[in-house]
Write a protein that holds these residues in place. Structure first.
Motif, PDB file in Angstrom:
ATOM      1  N   ASP A  24     -15.350 -41.253  22.743  1.00 18.12           N
ATOM      2  CA  ASP A  24     -15.952 -42.582  22.837  1.00 18.12           C
ATOM      3  C   ASP A  24     -14.985 -43.426  23.653  1.00 18.12           C
ATOM      4  O   ASP A  24     -13.949 -43.855  23.138  1.00 18.12           O
ATOM      5  N   GLY A  25     -15.295 -43.642  24.910  1.00 19.92           N
ATOM      6  CA  GLY A  25     -14.369 -44.336  25.798  1.00 19.92           C
ATOM      7  C   GLY A  25     -13.114 -43.493  25.946  1.00 19.92           C
ATOM      8  O   GLY A  25     -13.184 -42.354  26.378  1.00 19.92           O
ATOM      9  N   HIS A  26     -11.970 -44.049  25.538  1.00 14.77           N
ATOM     10  CA  HIS A  26     -10.736 -43.263  25.585  1.00 14.77           C
ATOM     11  C   HIS A  26     -10.315 -42.775  24.198  1.00 14.77           C
ATOM     12  O   HIS A  26      -9.276 -42.150  24.043  1.00 14.77           O
ATOM     13  N   ASP A  27     -11.144 -43.082  23.204  1.00 12.68           N
ATOM     14  CA  ASP A  27     -10.854 -42.608  21.842  1.00 12.68           C
ATOM     15  C   ASP A  27     -11.505 -41.244  21.617  1.00 12.68           C
ATOM     16  O   ASP A  27     -12.554 -40.943  22.176  1.00 12.68           O
ATOM     17  N   LEU A  28     -10.842 -40.452  20.785  1.00 15.14           N
ATOM     18  CA  LEU A  28     -11.371 -39.130  20.446  1.00 15.14           C
ATOM     19  C   LEU A  28     -11.644 -39.073  18.949  1.00 15.14           C
ATOM     20  O   LEU A  28     -10.950 -39.712  18.156  1.00 15.14           O
TER      21      LEU A  28
ATOM     22  N   ALA B 127     -20.340 -39.821  18.592  1.00 17.67           N
ATOM     23  CA  ALA B 127     -18.909 -39.534  18.546  1.00 17.67           C
ATOM     24  C   ALA B 127     -18.318 -40.031  17.235  1.00 17.67           C
ATOM     25  O   ALA B 127     -17.482 -39.369  16.629  1.00 17.67           O
ATOM     26  N   ARG B 128     -18.774 -41.217  16.783  1.00 19.57           N
ATOM     27  CA  ARG B 128     -18.168 -41.815  15.589  1.00 19.57           C
ATOM     28  C   ARG B 128     -18.797 -41.330  14.300  1.00 19.57           C
ATOM     29  O   ARG B 128     -18.319 -41.658  13.228  1.00 19.57           O
ATOM     30  N   ALA B 129     -19.924 -40.596  14.403  1.00 15.68           N
ATOM     31  CA  ALA B 129     -20.625 -40.165  13.199  1.00 15.68           C
ATOM     32  C   ALA B 129     -19.671 -39.363  12.318  1.00 15.68           C
ATOM     33  O   ALA B 129     -18.847 -38.609  12.812  1.00 15.68           O
ATOM     34  N   THR B 130     -19.793 -39.547  11.006  1.00 16.61           N
ATOM     35  CA  THR B 130     -18.909 -38.859  10.076  1.00 16.61           C
ATOM     36  C   THR B 130     -19.022 -37.355  10.231  1.00 16.61           C
ATOM     37  O   THR B 130     -18.047 -36.649  10.306  1.00 16.61           O
ATOM     38  N   TYR B 131     -20.262 -36.889  10.284  1.00 15.97           N
ATOM     39  CA  TYR B 131     -20.465 -35.471  10.503  1.00 15.97           C
ATOM     40  C   TYR B 131     -21.121 -35.300  11.852  1.00 15.97           C
ATOM     41  O   TYR B 131     -21.903 -36.121  12.270  1.00 15.97           O
ATOM     42  N   ARG B 132     -20.788 -34.215  12.427  1.00 17.88           N
ATOM     43  CA  ARG B 132     -21.388 -33.920  13.732  1.00 17.88           C
ATOM     44  C   ARG B 132     -22.910 -33.818  13.588  1.00 17.88           C
ATOM     45  O   ARG B 132     -23.415 -33.158  12.706  1.00 17.88           O
ATOM     46  N   LEU B 133     -23.609 -34.523  14.465  1.00 22.64           N
ATOM     47  CA  LEU B 133     -25.073 -34.421  14.459  1.00 22.64           C
ATOM     48  C   LEU B 133     -25.452 -33.236  15.323  1.00 22.64           C
ATOM     49  O   LEU B 133     -25.157 -33.202  16.496  1.00 22.64           O
ATOM     50  N   LEU B 134     -26.049 -32.260  14.707  1.00 18.58           N
ATOM     51  CA  LEU B 134     -26.376 -31.054  15.492  1.00 18.58           C
ATOM     52  C   LEU B 134     -27.815 -31.123  15.982  1.00 18.58           C
ATOM     53  O   LEU B 134     -28.645 -31.761  15.418  1.00 18.58           O
TER      54      LEU B 134
END
Lengths: 320, 113
Positions: A216-220, B106-113
């Motif tokens: 996300d942008g430069h964050d992983l 990307a920020r989701a707690t669990y990967r959305l498959l």
């Protein structure tokens, strides 16, 4: 020269009216235009469709095309001997057609307009800019990399005829490139005509999805599975990062969904600094629980007063 | 193409940075739209100058990519400027929704498959 069946590409009969040519083109252009379509074949298909339309929409070019006769698509053929004299190549003798693409032949016809339809053939004209997408891995984005780009760019021979030449560019991608970032290579796109300026090559960076890290942008973001006892008791865990493994201290009582920030372990930022890496905890349960483990869980269940759903009954009371 | 040597060039690409500004004439030259068409896109609000309200408009480099896309759509789909403005607006919305979706994934707690 390879024959292309422009009518078949647009799904038309050879006698199709101009209005039908337009409407067939528009329908296909809506479907395949690379700026609009998500079809992975879109760009290639659109190129074909557009090439067919550029010729068939222009009565003079269409007549010239029809004079070539009907051949199998992909079949090698030569235009009739007097073809060039009728259609604008008069006086050029018998040009060699071997290394010419059908599209370039029609682009070179007298009265033929360049793509975009504005420029006059004798005016200095900028080449056409190129957009190229380079897909790079996350490791490459982290360290910086070099990519080879292959593209066909137009070139003009001494008779002013257009040819496509394949050129290979080595482009160095600085570290910290992220998806959607654009690079410009000055003067490396299409060659200008009649002394016009050479155009630019635009490079669009796309990051390939990574097996472990999300960007996300430069964050992983990294999913961090913990065994129930690690979450309960705390643990020091080795975490993969793009710069190599690091030790992460997980405090006791770490719940699922907790995001643990590893400062400056994300992607480098070209203007300076680094993004962060977030390890997102989730609890992993072993698929098979052995008898002795079951006994320990039972013991734990008996010893604990923890109610993970206390809020259920509270909420139910409020509702009642 | 047969017989042509392949160029192998070492290039150090220039980063387009967001602080670099272009005049409307430079933008027109690099994108294939006329200044009049660019003014029209500004009036529809799909192209926003970096210095709104000032007599000489300047534009960020990011505009180059937007306007190049506009130029392709105009030529390839034979759109007039009004239809072009609408298409750009809708494509912008799709792009921002896709970016938002990617960030949420990307920020989701669990990967959305």
């Amino acid at each position: 020269m390879k024959y292309k069946d422009y009518y078949a590409i647009l799904g038309l009969d050879r006698g199709a009216a101009l209005a039908d040519v337009k409407s067939a083109y528009r329908k296909l252009a809506h479907k395949y235009h690379p700026d609009v379509s998500k079809d992975p074949e879109g760009e290639a298909r659109f190129k074909e469709v557009s090439e067919a339309y550029q010729t068939l929409k222009d009565p003079e070019k269409r007549a010239a095309y029809d004079q070539l006769g009907s051949h199998q698509a992909g079949q090698d053929f030569r235009p009739p001997p007097d073809w060039g004299a009728h259609f604008g190549n008069g006086g050029a003798g018998a040009p060699s057609f071997d290394d010419i693409d059908l599209a370039d032949l029609f682009a070179g016809l007298s009265g033929g307009r360049q793509h975009g339809g504005r420029a006059r053939a004798d005016r200095p004209m900028a080449g056409r800019d190129y957009d190229v997408t380079a897909e790079i891995g996350l490791e490459d984005a982290y360290h910086g990399t070099q990519v080879d780009l292959h593209l066909g760019v137009p070139d003009y021979d001494h008779q002013g005829r257009i040819h496509h030449v394949e050129r290979t560019f080595k482009a160095r991608i600085p570290k910290g490139a992220t998806s959607g970032q654009r690079l410009r290579l000055r003067g490396q796109g299409g060659k200008g005509r009649n002394g016009g300026p050479d155009d630019d090559l635009y490079l669009n960076i796309v990051l390939r999805p990574h097996a472990l890290f999300r960007v996300d942008g430069h964050d992983l973001y990294l999913d961090l599975p913990l065994a129930p006892w690690e979450a309960a008791l705390g643990a020091t865990i080795e975490i993969p990062t793009l710069g190599g493994p690091v030790q992460l201290k997980v405090p006791p009582g770490t719940g699922a969904g907790k995001k643990m920030r590893l400062s400056k372990r994300g992607l480098p930022i070209p203007q300076g600094g680094e993004g962060d890496l977030y390890a997102v905890v989730h609890l992993a349960m072993p698929a098979d629980v052995t008898k002795p483990e079951q006994a320990l869980y039972k013991q734990l269940a008996e010893a604990s007063t923890f109610d993970p759903r206390a809020h259920f009954s509270q909420e139910a009371r409020h509702a009642g | 193409m047969q017989g042509e040597p392949h160029d192998a060039l070492w290039q150090d690409p220039q980063w387009n940075d967001q602080w670099q500004l272009l005049t409307i004439a430079e933008l027109a030259a690099s994108c294939g739209l006329s200044e009049a068409e660019l003014h029209e896109l500004v009036s529809y609000g799909v192209l926003v100058p970096a210095n709104p309200g000032e007599p000489q408009s300047t534009f960020s480099v990011e505009c180059v990519f937007r306007v190049r896309k506009a130029s392709r759509l105009r030529d390839d789909l034979e759109l007039d400027t009004h239809a072009l403005a609408l298409a750009i607006r809708l494509l912008d919305r799709i792009e921002s929704l896709e970016a938002e979706l990617a960030a949420l994934r990307a920020r989701a707690t669990y990967r959305l498959l």
